[in-house]
Design a protein around this motif. Structure first.
Motif, short mmCIF file in Angstrom:
data_model
loop_
_atom_site.label_atom_id
_atom_site.label_comp_id
_atom_site.label_asym_id
_atom_site.label_seq_id
_atom_site.Cartn_x
_atom_site.Cartn_y
_atom_site.Cartn_z
N SER A 1 38.53 18.84 25.84
CA SER A 1 39.38 17.93 26.60
C SER A 1 38.68 16.59 26.82
CB SER A 1 39.73 18.58 27.95
OG SER A 1 40.63 17.80 28.69
N GLY A 2 37.38 16.65 27.08
CA GLY A 2 36.61 15.42 27.25
C GLY A 2 36.53 14.60 25.98
N LEU A 3 36.37 15.28 24.84
CA LEU A 3 36.32 14.58 23.56
C LEU A 3 37.67 13.94 23.25
CD1 LEU A 3 34.40 13.95 21.25
CD2 LEU A 3 35.16 16.05 20.12
N ALA A 4 38.76 14.64 23.59
CA ALA A 4 40.10 14.07 23.41
C ALA A 4 40.27 12.81 24.24
CB ALA A 4 41.17 15.10 23.78
N LEU A 5 39.73 12.81 25.44
CA LEU A 5 39.79 11.63 26.32
C LEU A 5 39.05 10.45 25.69
CD1 LEU A 5 40.22 10.14 29.04
CD2 LEU A 5 38.12 11.26 29.84
N PHE B 1 40.86 21.75 21.23
CA PHE B 1 40.42 22.59 20.11
C PHE B 1 39.57 23.78 20.56
CE2 PHE B 1 36.73 19.84 20.50
CZ PHE B 1 35.67 20.64 20.14
N ASP B 2 38.78 23.62 21.63
CA ASP B 2 37.94 24.72 22.11
C ASP B 2 38.48 25.35 23.38
OD1 ASP B 2 37.47 22.65 23.85
OD2 ASP B 2 35.29 22.89 23.88
N ARG B 3 39.67 24.90 23.79
CA ARG B 3 40.34 25.42 25.00
C ARG B 3 39.47 25.25 26.25
NH1 ARG B 3 41.33 26.48 19.78
NH2 ARG B 3 42.57 28.35 19.37
N SER B 4 38.63 24.23 26.27
CA SER B 4 37.75 24.04 27.42
C SER B 4 37.65 22.57 27.80
CB SER B 4 36.35 24.58 27.12
OG SER B 4 35.54 23.61 26.46
N TYR B 5 36.88 22.30 28.84
CA TYR B 5 36.70 20.93 29.31
C TYR B 5 35.96 20.07 28.30
CZ TYR B 5 31.90 22.36 30.38
OH TYR B 5 30.61 22.81 30.28
N LYS B 6 35.17 20.69 27.41
CA LYS B 6 34.43 19.91 26.41
C LYS B 6 35.39 19.28 25.40
CE LYS B 6 30.13 22.55 26.78
NZ LYS B 6 29.12 23.37 26.06
N VAL C 1 49.37 14.82 27.70
CA VAL C 1 48.94 13.49 28.12
C VAL C 1 48.16 12.77 27.02
CG1 VAL C 1 46.79 14.30 29.19
CG2 VAL C 1 47.86 12.19 30.03
N PHE C 2 47.46 13.52 26.16
CA PHE C 2 46.70 12.93 25.05
C PHE C 2 47.44 13.13 23.74
CE2 PHE C 2 42.73 14.35 27.58
CZ PHE C 2 42.74 13.19 28.33
#
Length: 330
Positions: free
Chosen positions: A224-228, A217-222, A149-150
């Protein structure tokens, strides 16, 4: 295989020229690619193989559509992103030197801008704190999903010091798309936690990862949040496509901005204090097996400098063969 940097530069220029660019455009694009290649950044000459970077036949004159003393919104008019983002950096540099701060957004490009740290570094070289964000077609899954999606949505921040600037250059994805292309070209597998296949299974096959989705990059929600955040800043804010909405393949976006330290302190004072921070961090107690604490971008800049001094660079055999094939067709 080791080859001379001079040969690599010539192969790169010939290959870029093959795709229909003018001599001036060739130099700009080659500079960005060689910056990456000298640093072992996977945004280098790998972009010239496979489908390559053909110049869009609809490419027109780059246009500033909206402008203030501290900002510009730039329509790339289907030009290569390296050309358009390079123009944005020049605009931001001049405006920031006059006003202390400047920001520019670009849209309507359909290619990667390459190593995003290149642009932030150019601003830091002028004594400014440089920021760069980019987004691309959806390749990356949000945390908890396996649907892309990103974009890989890289970001870079460069801060001047009394030596080389600190340059944080990172993808918000576990790897870039061209990292997968490099692995596929070399016949290498990828780490098992980098990506999913199109059914949501972890895969070490770069070809299946290309058809599936890359993880953050960190395989986590953090991560994913930065990608958003990157998706928003280099997507709807600048008039580009986002999350597959709009012309995702033909309307990539970038955001560039710069801060003149003189807005808040003396430039020399900041440089001095940043240098103190670097010294303090590098002199901290090391864990067993750690020889040196490195600053962001230090390893890459050191590698590029060593290669420039030796005049030689190592290129993966298959990649070099394909680059020579492209250059030979020019």
């Amino acid at each position: 295989m080791k080859i001379s940097i001079k040969e690599l530069e010539e192969l790169t220029r010939r290959a870029v020229k093959k795709y229909g660019y003018t001599d001036e455009e060739v130099q700009v694009i080659a500079d960005v690619m060689l910056y990456a290649q000298l640093r072992d950044n996977n945004q280098g000459v790998v972009k010239l193989i496979d489908k390559g970077i053909p110049k869009d036949p609809q490419a027109g004159e780059i246009v500033i559509e909206k402008e203030t003393p501290i900002s510009a919104r730039i329509n790339g008019k289907k030009n290569h992103a390296m050309l358009v983002v390079g123009r944005a950096v020049e605009i931001v540099k001049e405006k920031a030197k006059k006003s202390g701060f400047a920001i520019a957004g670009t849209f309507n490009t359909n290619t990667s801008s390459g190593a995003i740290g290149y642009y932030a570094s150019r601003l830091a070289a002028e004594g400014l704190i440089g920021f760069a964000f980019g987004r691309s077609p959806q390749r990356v899954a949000v945390y908890g999903s396996y649907e892309p999606v990103f974009g890989t949505n890289p970001l870079a921040i460069a801060i001047p010091s009394d030596q080389a600037p600190i340059v944080l250059d990172m993808s918000t994805a576990a790897t870039s798309y061209f990292g997968l292309v490099e692995a596929q070209t070399a016949g290498r597998s990828i780490p098992a936690d980098f990506a999913y296949d199109n059914e949501g299974n972890p895969t070490t096959d770069p070809q299946k990862a290309i058809a599936g989705a890359i993880r953050s990059f960190d395989r986590s929600y953090k991560g994913s949040g930065l990608a958003l955040i990157g998706e928003i800043l280099a997507g709807p804010l600048v008039g580009a496509a986002f999350c597959g909405i709009g012309d995702s393949k033909g309307n990539w976006g970038h955001l560039i901005f710069a801060i003149d330290p003189e807005l808040l302190t003396e430039r020399d004072t900041l440089v001095s204090h940043v240098s103190e921070i670097i010294h303090k961090v590098k002199s901290t107690k090391k864990l067993p097996g750690v020889d040196e604490i490195l600053m962001p971008g230090e390893k890459e800049s050191r590698l590029a400098r060593q290669r420039r001094e030796s005049g030689l660079i190592e290129i993966e055999d298959n990649l070099l063969a394909e680059l020579r094939a492209v250059a030979g067709e020019a």
